[in-house]
Design an enzyme around this catalytic site. Structure first.
Site, short mmCIF file in Angstrom:
data_model
loop_
_atom_site.label_atom_id
_atom_site.label_comp_id
_atom_site.label_asym_id
_atom_site.label_seq_id
_atom_site.Cartn_x
_atom_site.Cartn_y
_atom_site.Cartn_z
N HIS A 123 0.87 -1.18 0.00
CA HIS A 123 0.00 0.00 0.00
C HIS A 123 0.90 1.23 0.00
O HIS A 123 2.02 1.20 0.51
CB HIS A 123 -0.86 -0.03 1.27
CG HIS A 123 -1.94 0.98 1.33
ND1 HIS A 123 -1.70 2.31 1.62
CD2 HIS A 123 -3.30 0.89 1.17
CE1 HIS A 123 -2.85 2.98 1.64
NE2 HIS A 123 -3.82 2.13 1.35
N ASP A 200 3.17 -4.48 8.16
CA ASP A 200 1.88 -3.84 7.98
C ASP A 200 0.81 -4.91 8.10
O ASP A 200 0.64 -5.75 7.20
CB ASP A 200 1.82 -3.16 6.61
CG ASP A 200 0.47 -2.54 6.30
OD1 ASP A 200 -0.47 -2.70 7.11
OD2 ASP A 200 0.34 -1.90 5.24
N GLN A 203 -4.40 -5.42 6.72
CA GLN A 203 -5.31 -6.33 6.03
C GLN A 203 -5.33 -7.72 6.64
O GLN A 203 -6.14 -8.56 6.27
CB GLN A 203 -4.92 -6.42 4.55
CG GLN A 203 -5.09 -5.14 3.77
CD GLN A 203 -6.54 -4.74 3.59
OE1 GLN A 203 -7.44 -5.57 3.57
NE2 GLN A 203 -6.79 -3.43 3.45
N LYS A 226 -10.62 -1.33 9.92
CA LYS A 226 -10.67 -2.56 9.13
C LYS A 226 -10.95 -3.77 10.03
O LYS A 226 -11.29 -4.85 9.54
CB LYS A 226 -9.36 -2.75 8.38
CG LYS A 226 -9.05 -1.64 7.38
CD LYS A 226 -7.78 -1.92 6.62
CE LYS A 226 -7.28 -0.70 5.87
NZ LYS A 226 -8.23 -0.21 4.85
N CYS A 364 -4.59 2.42 -3.86
CA CYS A 364 -3.37 2.91 -3.21
C CYS A 364 -2.22 1.91 -3.39
O CYS A 364 -1.44 1.66 -2.46
CB CYS A 364 -3.61 3.19 -1.72
SG CYS A 364 -4.70 4.58 -1.41
#
Length: 406
Positions: A123, A200, A203, A226, A364
């Site tokens: 991202h 990260d 997700q 999220k 993104c």
């Protein structure tokens, strides 16, 4: 194991009962932001109705109650990610701010010729902050390549990791492809070379519990919205030793120990990185979201999501000219796709007219779009509260769009 009752679960999410353009809402944009269960809405409402106050220094009952709830949420996050201490759990505005805190904090350690490894599927939030730091320091940002199937090219990683590597910043799950990356062995190789590692998890956390101690990462970041929690808050986990060494990201109240015109000293962790009034209600909401998930059978949720993706994959061949971008062996329920003769934004607009919410564009992730030679895709991202019937509705609607435009 009891059967997963999706209809019962859907009753926990009020928004799923509404209509859009005269049609029942089919919400398939969970990768951008997931919906909120009643438990989250009620927890935040309860805070504002009964105990709203600033935290930590109020010499009154409301302040004590708010502080207890606020710090209780931090402990909930600590358990969720299996961090050793709440001192290592920092509240941020989201994943983006968390990565910026780390990147700017590490900038003084970087020199000309140093290398920062990211992946081609990152991202923008895990690319741009490193580019900005590299521009200031003379370091270089190098991408680990992706295979046509949408998996990390491990040969590329092995070639790039060397004595000049200072940082590895990598996503655990791709927001475009749904690919679950094998981050643990990559982190192990990086640690062996003294490389600082940043994962990260934005997700990943909606689909499975992370374990920062098992991963062995130096930093782990994710967003609340999220994870079925409120917007405006995220989490930065960092190893205590590194957080102690990093400079504060912002100055102001709360993050100080003592202020004088001659010298200011910093507060202890985690408050050193939490300048100003924190997102109190949002932290409580995030804690409630995690409690809600932890009260469910996570294996059943994962199985339900896998079934949704399997059904979607099986229906692809029913839409002529449909091509799925990324065919990784291990995926969360995300499907990015193109359809011959249809622009992604047109697909999104026409699906919305039928009450179906998806995301379109570059997500993104422009470098990944460039790799696949497309300006953008349509993306359907599923959550455990979606149904097999809704998957069928998506593909029925896509075929209807083709007929209308033929």
């Amino acid at each position: 194991m009891a059967a997963f009752d999706v209809e019962k679960v859907r009753q926990d999410f009020p928004i799923l009962s509404r209509q859009v353009n005269g049609k029942p809402l089919v919400y398939l944009d969970n990768g951008a932001s997931a919906q909120k269960p009643l438990a989250v809405l009620e927890a935040m409402d309860h805070y504002y109705r009964t105990m709203h106050s600033n935290v930590h220094r109020g010499a009154h009952t409301l302040g004590d109650e708010a502080t207890t709830a606020f710090e209780g949420a931090r402990e909930t996050v600590r358990r969720f990610i299996n961090a050793p201490s709440t001192r290592e759990v920092i509240w941020t505005r989201g994943t983006t701010e968390a990565i910026n805190i780390v990147a700017n904090g590490l900038a003084p350690r970087l020199r000309k010729g140093d290398e920062i490894l990211v992946s081609q599927m990152e991202h923008h939030a895990n690319i741009v902050p490193w580019q900005m730091v590299a521009e200031r320091t003379g370091a270089r940002v190098l991408p680990v390549q992706v295979t046509p199937e949408g998996e990390l090219d491990l040969d590329s990683f092995g070639t790039l990791l060397n004595e000049r590597t200072r940082v590895l910043a990598i996503t655990q799950v791709s927001n475009v492809l749904g690919t679950i990356n094998p981050v643990a062995p990559l982190l192990e190789q990086a640690r062996a070379k003294g490389v600082i590692t940043v994962v990260d998890g934005a997700q990943a956390v909606p689909h499975f519990r992370p374990d920062v101690q098992t991963l062995g990462c130096d930093f782990y970041v994710f967003s609340s919205h999220k994870l079925f929690g409120p917007t405006g808050i995220g989490v930065l986990y960092g190893r205590e030793q590194l957080l102690e060494e990093l400079p504060p990201f912002q100055g102001g109240g709360e993050m100080i120990e003592r202020v004088s015109f001659e010298r200011t000293t910093w507060n202890t962790l985690p408050y050193k990185f939490e300048a100003g009034t924190p997102p109190i209600a949002e932290a409580i909401g995030l804690g409630a979201a995690i409690d809600y998930l932890e009260g469910m059978d996570r294996n059943a949720l994962e199985a339900a999501e896998s079934e949704l993706l399997e059904r979607a994959n099986a229906l692809v061949e029913t839409v002529p000219g449909m091509r799925v971008i990324g065919q990784a062996k291990r995926k969360v329920p995300v499907m990015s796709f193109k359809i011959d003769g249809l622009h992604p934004s047109d697909i999104g607009t026409l699906l919305d007219q039928q009450g179906i919410a998806i995301r379109t564009g570059h997500h993104c992730a422009m470098p990944l779009m460039d790799f696949y030679g497309v300006p953008g895709t349509a993306r359907a991202s599923f959550a455990f509260y979606n149904t097999l019937e809704e998957v069928g509705q998506l593909f029925n609607a896509l075929r209807k769009i083709q007929r209308l435009l033929a």
